[in-house]
Design an enzyme around this catalytic site. Sequence first.
Site, mmCIF file in Angstrom:
data_model
loop_
_atom_site.group_PDB
_atom_site.id
_atom_site.type_symbol
_atom_site.label_atom_id
_atom_site.label_comp_id
_atom_site.label_asym_id
_atom_site.label_seq_id
_atom_site.Cartn_x
_atom_site.Cartn_y
_atom_site.Cartn_z
ATOM 1 N N GLU A 95 0.682 -1.225 0.098
ATOM 2 C CA GLU A 95 0.109 0.052 -0.084
ATOM 3 C C GLU A 95 0.761 1.330 0.056
ATOM 4 O OE1 GLU A 95 -3.559 2.084 2.627
ATOM 5 O OE2 GLU A 95 -2.448 0.408 3.365
ATOM 6 N N ASP A 96 1.987 1.261 0.799
ATOM 7 C CA ASP A 96 2.760 2.440 1.220
ATOM 8 C C ASP A 96 4.178 2.625 0.022
ATOM 9 O OD1 ASP A 96 0.681 2.925 2.804
ATOM 10 O OD2 ASP A 96 1.953 2.470 4.517
#
Length: 757
Positions: A95-96
């Site tokens: 996600e990051d």
Amino acid sequence: MNSDEEQVRREAADDKMINEAYERLVSDYLKSRHRKKVDIIAKAFNFARQAHKGVRRLSGEPYIMHPIAVAQIVCSEIGLGSTSICSALLHDVVEDTDYTVEDIENMFGAKIAQIVDGLTKISGGIFGVQASAQAENFKKLLLTMSEDIRVILIKIADRLHNMRTLDSQPANKQYKIAGETLYLYAPLAHRLGLYKIKSELENLSFRFEHPEEYAAIERKLAQTQVSRHELFDQFTAPIEEMLQRMGLKYHIRERIKTPYSIWNKMQNKHVTFDEIYDILAVRIIFTPTSREQEAKECFNIYVELSQIYKSHPDRLRDWVNHPKANGYQALHVTLMSKQGHWIEVQIRSDRMDEIAEQGLAAHWKYKEGEEYSEDENELNEWLHTIKEILDDPQPDAMDFLDAIKLNLFASEIFVFTPKGEIKTMPADSTVLDFAFSIHTFLGSHCIGAKVNHKLVPLSHRLSSGDQVEILTSKSQHVQPAWINFVSTAKAKAKIQAILRRESRDKQKRGESIFNEWIAKHDLEPSVSLADQLAHFHDGVRREEFFQSLADHTIILGDEDLDELKGKNKKKTSGGGGGWRKYVPFVKAKKTDAENSEPELFIVPEKFNRKKPVYITEDNISQYLFPDCCHPIPGDDALGYINNKNQIVIHKRACPVANKLKASYGNRILDVKWDMHKRLFFDATIRMSGIDRRGLVNDVTRVISNQLNVDMRKMMFTSEDGIFEGSIELRVHDRDDVYAIMNSLKSVQDLKEISQIL
């Protein structure tokens, strides 16, 4: 020290902190009963550390500390193995950072990649600035569960660490995350048997939403600690002697009610802290002579306890022979102490205790091939129920959340089929719930049942031990009223799906009737004409208008034609609303200029949602106050930005606000009161006690003479020497209410005083 030296020093301190946290994780893993696969954990740690390098959390610590902390919870507090620990370490990487699920699969294998992918799917928007649609996230969460239960266990661990570090978030985010936790994650942890984690999630949510009440209960618990210990020692001394005589290896623990559960009971029962008698419970944990003797020895302890203390006949709970769906087993008995208090005693083996603390993680241990153990049947049954609910998607996200919550919170009863098979149902289930639990066809054609060989209606509530035979008829069809006869999420979802299907058919018939009538009068059928007539008929929605045409409750005629041609006088439709502008009561009469009502505040596009909204005497009329909770100055409050960009003020504990926090978290605002006792607000105080002559006079004298408070309405009833009453007052704020309640305690024979929330 120059900036370069400061940077080096800071990096060295960070490295030391990260390494110590990782070493603690590995040490705890090596003490567990899992296969020792340290290499893959080290690989996942180094990969995540590199991926998150240079990134910090809002608290200022390196970001990698969060995945390590989640992995630590997964390992030590939930008891999972290397696959889950690696997945926890990697859970934010996709996600990051720029890494993909394919990268994870190439480096760590398909199983870890699948879990990380599941966690990534459900994480969007939780802490981000983008729009929060938590109902949708929760739906994804549950869908992913059916692939691997570890996804949800790691997600709960992730939420627990976020709650532990919530101090660094702004207040509006705190309310959103705390509300979402209380609404979704705590009941989910409870359903999965993670009792300790569920309790901590509830307590942390409570601490952030109601800091003053939390602190007050903590103080009270500290003040009563010595007397509780004395009661525990006196109560358990003869029990210890008994257990030693029985030759059992055991230990006895004190279980104290959590601040959240105490507060919850105070709210629900309208009692004070001092009136709660079950703050203390006793837990007996013993080592059985063998697994086969476990249940028998639980009951042997109960029999011996009954010789020492009188037991409450209605409060024996046998979760030993009938475990809860989350695997929980124990025997609960309630005994009368020598001091005159009922005290609950929980009798468990050490195996049962491990399951009670760690839940499914202890119950369903994983095999070496990363597969579930053969004991997963009960879990699969529950997951299957949730999948059935998801198969009939609810049109409204809030309905979906409520349906899931019904399943999460339910406690169980045990009922039998005509052939003697046992079925587990949620408490409060009806005949109709039971019919739908067996088969949709059976439910939709149910006309009643025989319960214990007696004929009963659809709405009959079942009790544990009932034997149920469902009666059906082909001519029977689902009725809208049936939604009131069921309590299980599955039955509600099935009934709504059938009604929606029938409703769509009816709408199509109504639309055909409308189109034929329009064509007959040489007009062109259109949505706007349908909406115009729907508005003309009491402002119903177009769909309802079409249904009414199909049902022949609306028959189109000359008036409708006149309406379309603009010949009717303007017809207004009443539009109710569950909110109002605050029109507080003022001490002095205002001038006409002052009395002109200000417009409602409309939230501008670039409004800073992190800053609190201050409510003052001058701007209070610019906000909406709902009928559900009537907040007044001093209440813990929050703001919600509605679809018209107006701000609605709720109490933080309001059930409606809890739903809003869980599903529309990005619209939540922090609210502070900046009032100076110039305005008056309505508040209602409820009281009860022993009836006597002059009691009402004493109550009114305290309120009117001593406190100089205006009373708007009083109601008192008396029956068999007991009176109950309520008084509506005009007060400045919550402090006034507390002062009045404290003063009323001085009135003789008043036993209970509480505020109606």
